[in-house]
Design a protein around this motif. Structure first.
Motif, short mmCIF file in Angstrom:
data_model
loop_
_atom_site.label_atom_id
_atom_site.label_comp_id
_atom_site.label_asym_id
_atom_site.label_seq_id
_atom_site.Cartn_x
_atom_site.Cartn_y
_atom_site.Cartn_z
N CYS A 196 50.35 43.04 17.26
CA CYS A 196 49.26 42.26 16.89
C CYS A 196 48.78 42.33 16.08
N ALA A 197 48.47 43.54 14.50
CA ALA A 197 47.98 43.56 13.75
C ALA A 197 48.89 42.84 12.43
N GLY A 198 50.03 43.34 12.65
CA GLY A 198 50.91 42.50 11.78
C GLY A 198 51.25 40.96 12.01
N LEU A 199 51.82 41.20 12.90
CA LEU A 199 51.35 39.41 13.14
C LEU A 199 50.16 38.43 12.76
N ALA A 200 49.45 39.09 12.68
CA ALA A 200 47.97 38.94 12.54
C ALA A 200 47.78 38.76 10.55
N LEU A 201 48.63 39.57 10.49
CA LEU A 201 48.26 39.58 8.73
C LEU A 201 50.53 38.67 7.88
N ILE A 202 50.84 38.64 8.73
CA ILE A 202 51.38 37.06 8.30
C ILE A 202 51.65 36.38 7.20
N LYS A 203 52.14 36.21 6.68
CA LYS A 203 51.16 35.05 5.69
C LYS A 203 52.25 33.56 6.18
N THR A 204 50.58 32.72 6.20
CA THR A 204 50.97 31.01 7.06
C THR A 204 50.16 30.27 5.97
N ASP A 205 51.44 29.07 5.96
CA ASP A 205 50.13 28.09 5.54
C ASP A 205 49.63 27.28 6.05
N THR A 206 48.30 26.34 5.88
CA THR A 206 47.81 25.61 6.97
C THR A 206 48.26 24.71 7.69
N THR A 207 49.16 24.19 7.79
CA THR A 207 49.43 23.30 8.88
C THR A 207 50.65 24.24 9.84
N SER A 208 50.88 25.50 9.80
CA SER A 208 51.50 25.98 10.56
C SER A 208 49.73 27.46 10.94
N PHE A 209 49.18 27.70 10.85
CA PHE A 209 48.23 28.51 10.54
C PHE A 209 47.43 28.34 12.57
N TYR A 210 47.53 27.01 13.23
CA TYR A 210 46.91 26.76 14.38
C TYR A 210 48.33 27.46 14.90
N ASN A 211 49.29 26.80 14.90
CA ASN A 211 50.22 26.81 15.64
C ASN A 211 50.97 28.67 15.87
N ASN A 212 50.62 29.10 14.61
CA ASN A 212 50.66 30.73 14.65
C ASN A 212 49.89 31.05 15.52
N SER A 213 48.11 31.07 15.40
CA SER A 213 46.79 31.84 16.29
C SER A 213 47.69 31.65 17.85
N PHE A 214 48.78 30.54 17.78
CA PHE A 214 48.51 30.09 19.29
C PHE A 214 49.46 31.35 19.89
N PHE A 215 50.33 31.16 19.36
CA PHE A 215 51.27 32.68 20.26
C PHE A 215 51.44 33.54 19.73
N LEU A 216 49.74 33.89 18.16
CA LEU A 216 49.46 35.25 18.44
C LEU A 216 48.65 35.68 19.93
N PHE A 217 47.90 34.82 20.16
CA PHE A 217 47.25 35.06 20.74
C PHE A 217 47.60 35.40 22.72
N SER A 218 48.68 35.03 22.57
CA SER A 218 49.48 34.52 23.68
C SER A 218 50.32 35.55 24.09
N LEU A 219 50.64 36.24 22.28
CA LEU A 219 50.86 38.06 22.27
C LEU A 219 51.05 38.68 22.87
N ALA A 220 49.72 38.65 21.92
CA ALA A 220 48.37 40.25 22.54
C ALA A 220 48.35 40.00 23.31
N TRP A 221 48.19 38.79 24.48
CA TRP A 221 47.13 38.75 25.94
C TRP A 221 47.80 38.97 26.63
N LEU A 222 49.29 38.90 26.64
CA LEU A 222 50.68 39.53 27.72
C LEU A 222 50.62 41.10 26.96
N LEU A 223 50.16 41.99 25.98
CA LEU A 223 50.89 43.38 25.12
C LEU A 223 49.67 43.20 26.21
N ILE A 224 48.38 43.36 26.01
CA ILE A 224 47.31 44.16 26.46
C ILE A 224 47.09 44.24 27.84
N PHE A 225 46.94 42.74 28.56
CA PHE A 225 47.39 42.75 30.03
C PHE A 225 48.08 43.73 30.65
#
Length: 264
Positions: A196-225
Motif C-alpha cells: 500500500c505504501a508503494g502504491l501511494a508513492l508511485i508517480k502519477t500525473d494530474t489526470t490519473s491521480f483520482y483514478n489511482n487514488s480510487f484503486f489504492l483505496f480499494s486495494l488497501a481497504w480489502l487488504l486491511i479488512f
C-alpha cells in the motif's frame, strides 16, 4: 444473552470495524495526496509489483486457511461443553434413584454454578482462575456424589464427564492465548503495508491521480479488512473485545444453562 441482542451487538461491531478499516485505507490515500504535493512520489511502476501482490495474496490465503480450520474446531466446543454439563447433571440426579435417600441437591447446584461460571468466562466476564475454582469445587461435589454409589458404573461416568469439561476448558484457553503462526502474521502485515505504501508513492500525473487514488483505496481497504478478519477468526471467543465480531455461537450453552436451572 438473547439472540436478538447478540445480533444487534454483532451488527454494531461490524459497522465499527468497517468504519475503522475505511479510515485506515483513507490514510494511504491521504499519504498519496501528501506525497504528490511534496514531490515524494518517486517510485516507478515495476513488473516486480505483481510479484509483491502475489506474495501478499499467498500469505493471506495461508493465514485464512489456517484460522478457518481452528474456527471450525472451536464451533464444536460450546456443544461439547453443553453436552457434558447436562449429562453430568442427569447422572447426578440418577444417583438418588440408584441409592434411595441420597442427598445430591448441593451437587446439582454445583454443576449449575459451574455452567454459569463457564458461560461468563467464555464471554470474558470473569478470569480463568475463577472458572477453575468453580471446576475444582464441582469436582469435589462429584466425588461426594459418587460415595452414594456402591458398584454402579455411574461412579466412573461422573469422572469421565468432568474430564471432558476440563479438556474443553483447556482447549478454549489455548485457542484464546495462542496466535496462529505469529511470524506469518508479521510477514502478512509487512507485505500489505509495503504494498500500500508503494502504491501511494508511485508517480502519477494530474489526470490519473483520482483514478489511482480510487484503486489504492480499494486495494488497501480489502487488504486491511482481510487482515482484520483473519485476526478476528483467530480468536473465536473474543466476546469481550469490541473489535471482534466473528465469535462462535453460544446458543446451545445458554439453553443448557436454562435446563440446569430447572433441574436444580
Amino acid at each position: 444473552m438473547s439472540s436478538s441482542r447478540t445480533d444487534r451487538i454483532k451488527t454494531t461491531r461490524r459497522l465499527i470495524i468497517v468504519g475503522r478499516v475505511s479510515l485506515a485505507a483513507g490514510g494511504f490515500v491521504l499519504l498519496k495526496s501528501l506525497g504528490n504535493k511534496l514531490g515524494l512520489d518517486v517510485l516507478e511502476m515495476s513488473p516486480l509489483f505483481s510479484a509483491l501482490v502475489a506474495a501478499s495474496v499467498f500469505l493471506l490465503g495461508f493465514l485464512l486457511n489456517g484460522v478457518l480450520s481452528d474456527y471450525k474446531e472451536s464451533e464444536k466446543l460450546p456443544g461439547e461443553l453443553a453436552s457434558a454439563l447436562f449429562l453430568l447433571a442427569m447422572e447426578v440426579k440418577a444417583v438418588s434413584i440408584h441409592t434411595p435417600g441420597a442427598q445430591v441437591q448441593d451437587d446439582l447446584e454445583a454443576i449449575r454454578d459451574l455452567g454459569s461460571s463457564t458461560l461468563r468466562w467464555i464471554k470474558g466476564e470473569i478470569i480463568t482462575d475463577q472458572v477453575m475454582s468453580s471446576y475444582e469445587l464441582t469436582y469435589a461435589h462429584m466425588v461426594k456424589a459418587s460415595t452414594w454409589l456402591a458398584h454402579s458404573s455411574l461412579k466412573g461416568q461422573l469422572m469421565i464427564e468432568m474430564a471432558a469439561i476440563m479438556r474443553c476448558l483447556n482447549r478454549i484457553e489455548v485457542i484464546r492465548e495462542t496466535d496462529f503462526a505469529a511470524m506469518v502474521y508479521l510477514l502478512a502485515y509487512s507485505a500489505a503495508s509495503i504494498l500500500c505504501a508503494g502504491l501511494a508513492l508511485i508517480k502519477t500525473d494530474t489526470t490519473s491521480f483520482y483514478n489511482n487514488s480510487f484503486f489504492l483505496f480499494s486495494l488497501a481497504w480489502l487488504l486491511i479488512f482481510i487482515l482484520h478478519l483473519i485476526s478476528d477468526l483467530d480468536n473465536p471467543f473474543g466476546f469481550s473485545d469490541m473489535a471482534s465480531a466473528e465469535d462462535v455461537d453460544l446458543t446451545i450453552l445458554e439453553s443448557t444453562q436454562i435446563k440446569l436451572e430447572k433441574i436444580c
